[in-house]
Design a protein around this motif. Structure first.
Motif, short mmCIF file in Angstrom:
data_model
loop_
_atom_site.label_atom_id
_atom_site.label_comp_id
_atom_site.label_asym_id
_atom_site.label_seq_id
_atom_site.Cartn_x
_atom_site.Cartn_y
_atom_site.Cartn_z
N LYS A 1 2.28 14.41 -2.53
CA LYS A 1 1.81 14.32 -0.85
C LYS A 1 2.84 13.39 -0.06
N LEU A 2 3.36 12.40 -0.56
CA LEU A 2 4.02 11.52 0.20
C LEU A 2 5.55 11.65 0.15
N ILE A 3 6.08 11.88 -0.90
CA ILE A 3 7.57 11.92 -1.16
C ILE A 3 7.91 13.61 -1.63
N ASN B 1 0.80 -1.31 0.10
CA ASN B 1 0.03 0.03 0.09
C ASN B 1 0.78 1.17 0.12
N VAL B 2 0.60 2.16 -0.95
CA VAL B 2 1.39 3.36 -0.99
C VAL B 2 1.55 4.20 0.31
N VAL B 3 0.59 4.03 1.28
CA VAL B 3 0.63 4.61 2.60
C VAL B 3 1.87 4.08 3.46
N VAL C 1 16.54 7.60 -1.64
CA VAL C 1 16.30 7.35 -2.99
C VAL C 1 15.10 6.38 -2.71
N ILE C 2 13.99 6.55 -3.38
CA ILE C 2 12.72 5.52 -3.05
C ILE C 2 12.28 5.43 -4.18
N GLU C 3 11.62 4.17 -4.48
CA GLU C 3 10.93 3.56 -5.88
C GLU C 3 9.55 3.79 -5.69
N CYS C 4 8.77 4.23 -6.84
CA CYS C 4 7.50 4.58 -6.79
C CYS C 4 6.80 3.36 -6.87
N MET C 5 5.71 3.00 -5.90
CA MET C 5 4.93 1.94 -5.85
C MET C 5 3.53 1.88 -6.31
N ALA C 6 3.22 3.17 -6.84
CA ALA C 6 1.92 3.03 -7.49
C ALA C 6 1.85 2.94 -8.62
N VAL C 7 0.73 2.18 -9.03
CA VAL C 7 0.48 1.98 -10.66
C VAL C 7 -0.68 2.90 -11.10
#
Length: 522
Positions: free
Chosen positions: A129-131, A92-94, A112-118
């Motif tokens: 909002k998150l990153i 979950n993106v949360v 450095v963070i990978e986008c996990m949303a599709v």
């Protein structure tokens, strides 16, 4: 009744206040991290995340990273890592909120963070909002997740652009749809930088102990340059970075009946284009050889992808196609009729590897190769566990006397996995497509720029590049429709500016084509 309304009102106010406090805490944690790199795209996000983190560590920047690929990992500043815990195993993106809060405890220079949303809307929420990234990475646009971001590749490109930082910088190695990315970047006042794979030499690529691509390395080098890390130390940091668990790998085993086989785990490249590129690269480099066997693992929630894996079988030309998982029919029916007799249905979601692996290994010849494609989860994981328990094949490959000369270039004594990398797999893949997209060679500037962000006009995306690409594709389309060179040139000079819709033939002939073979319009 009035009492219930009062309880509902008090509960709503409490949740609102709690949400505001949580948001302020999250933004405070973000502000303690000066550089935030968000990696998005279709293929290679996890590898690029690790490469970027390694490059920044090489420059003595305190760097925290988090991947979301085959196995989600939280990577500490000393390069040690641990799995990301997920309740009930559901992503979950949360969870990004907790990752940012945990990263902030290190007071890092970079995250450095990978986008996990599709879903496109979630990609935008993940960024805004998150990153709130300061540097975005959009590695490539490939044929995957079409149901969520499609239906066309142009739609996928625009969906991915939702993760671009406003008033920030975005780095990409995508060339075919660079003009679309440029449009989206301009709308967000985002500076788009092209990471040219040709700037990475074969010698630099040989420093890696695992398979990677020049595009990925080029992106990591540009990100490092933007954050003030030199090329040499960035490369050394990438060499020292641990690879992703889903990285392209080849292992050699001895089956219970004594047969030797080379196994290539290509599960991580689960779109058709990346799968072909990876397998053809391994064949060109001699890491695997023919006879070639393919195993497709199917998943009930990825029926479209199962069919895409079946459609590319003629391009791979395998001796056997083993289908495991469920529903196997979704992959077998997609295999062209001329190749369907080579398909072996080992499917059934309740079958263990001990049941289907003896049949699979029994149909393979000694010294052949097995390539796993599709999805890793389910019976794909069981296949990997079964093979991991087999003894390793430590014998030297046998070459027949008559084939010694012919085999020498492909089977050198010391495997040089990148000797023919620049064009081999790309040319082979391009030739297999119904519509070939010509690769435009972009002349390098006479002098290397001092900083990538200072001279964006030297990279593709400007008017000259777009017109050069259109003219090349107009020539190809004209040849396919019987138009001569003079007719193509005349159309390009006079009629091209007026031909705006894909529903018309560029040379004045009526057509009901959907535009897939037409030159793109500016």
């Amino acid at each position: 009744m009035l009492y219930l309304y009062f309880v509902l009102l008090i509960g709503s106010v409490f949740l609102l206040i709690a949400g505001i406090i949580e948001q302020r805490r999250h933004y405070a944690a973000l502000h303690t991290i000066p550089s935030r790199v968000l990696v998005n795209g279709i293929r290679g996000k996890s590898s690029i995340t690790r490469l970027c983190a390694g490059a920044l560590r090489g420059g003595d920047l305190v760097t925290v990273a988090k991947t979301t690929g085959t196995a989600a990992r939280f990577i500490h500043p000393d390069a040690t890592e641990e799995p990301v815990y997920r309740k009930f195993g559901i992503a979950n993106v949360v969870e990004q909120i907790g990752i940012v809060r945990r990263a902030a405890t290190y007071r890092p220079d970079a995250l450095v963070i990978e986008c996990m949303a599709v879903m496109p809307a979630l990609q935008e929420v993940n960024q805004s909002k998150l990153i709130r990234s300061t540097i975005g990475v959009l590695c490539n646009v490939r044929e995957d997740h079409l149901a969520e971001m499609g239906p066309t590749l142009n739609d996928v490109a625009r969906s991915l652009c939702r993760s671009m930082p406003e008033d920030g910088i975005c780095v990409t190695a995508e060339k075919e749809r660079f003009h679309i990315l440029q449009e989206e970047a301009d709308a967000r006042n985002c500076k788009l930088i092209y990471a040219d794979p040709d700037t990475v030499t074969d010698e630099e690529l040989r420093g890696f102990s695992w398979f990677t691509f020049k595009e990925n390395v080029a992106i990591a080098l540009v990100v490092a340059d933007l954050l003030g890390v030199g090329r040499e130390v960035a490369l050394q940091g990438m060499y020292d970075a641990p690879p992703d668990p889903g990285v392209l790998s080849v292992e050699k085993y001895v089956a219970p009946d004594g047969k030797r086989l080379a196994f290539a785990n290509v599960f991580a490249a689960n779109d058709p284009e990346s799968t072909l590129m990876n397998i053809n690269q391994l064949l060109d480099l001699g890491a695997i050889r023919r006879p070639l066997n393919v195993v497709i693992n199917c998943r009930p929630d990825r029926v479209e992808r199962n069919g895409q894996m079946g459609e590319i079988i003629p391009d791979l030309k395998p001796d056997n196609v083993f289908v495991i998982g469920h529903p196997a029919k979704s992959a077998i029916d997609a295999i062209p009729a001329d190749w369907r007799d080579r398909a072996v249905d080992l499917g059934g979601e309740r079958r263990s590897a001990d049941e289907f692996m003896p049949t699979l290994l029994g149909r393979m010849s000694d010294g052949s190769s097995l390539v796993a494609i599709g999805n890793i989860h389910g019976q794909g994981e069981e296949l990997l566990e079964y093979l991991a328990e087999l003894p390793a094949d430590e014998s030297e490959p046998e070459v027949a006397a008559g084939d010694a000369v012919a085999a020498a270039p492909h089977q050198p004594q010391r495997l040089d996995p990148y000797a023919s990398y620049p064009t081999a797999y790309e040319e082979r893949y391009q030739a297999s497509q119904t519509q070939e997209i010509p690769v435009i060679t972009i002349p390098a500037p006479a002098q290397a720029p001092q900083h990538y962000a200072e001279v964006p006009q030297q990279y593709p995306g400007n008017q000259q590049y777009a017109e050069a690409q259109q003219y090349a594709e107009a020539q190809q389309y004209g040849q396919a429709h019987g138009a001569g060179q003079a007719e193509v040139s005349a159309w390009f000079r006079t009629a091209r500016p007026a031909a705006q819709s894909y529903g018309e033939d560029p040379f004045g002939r009526p057509t009901d084509d959907d535009g897939g073979g037409h030159p793109p319009r500016a």
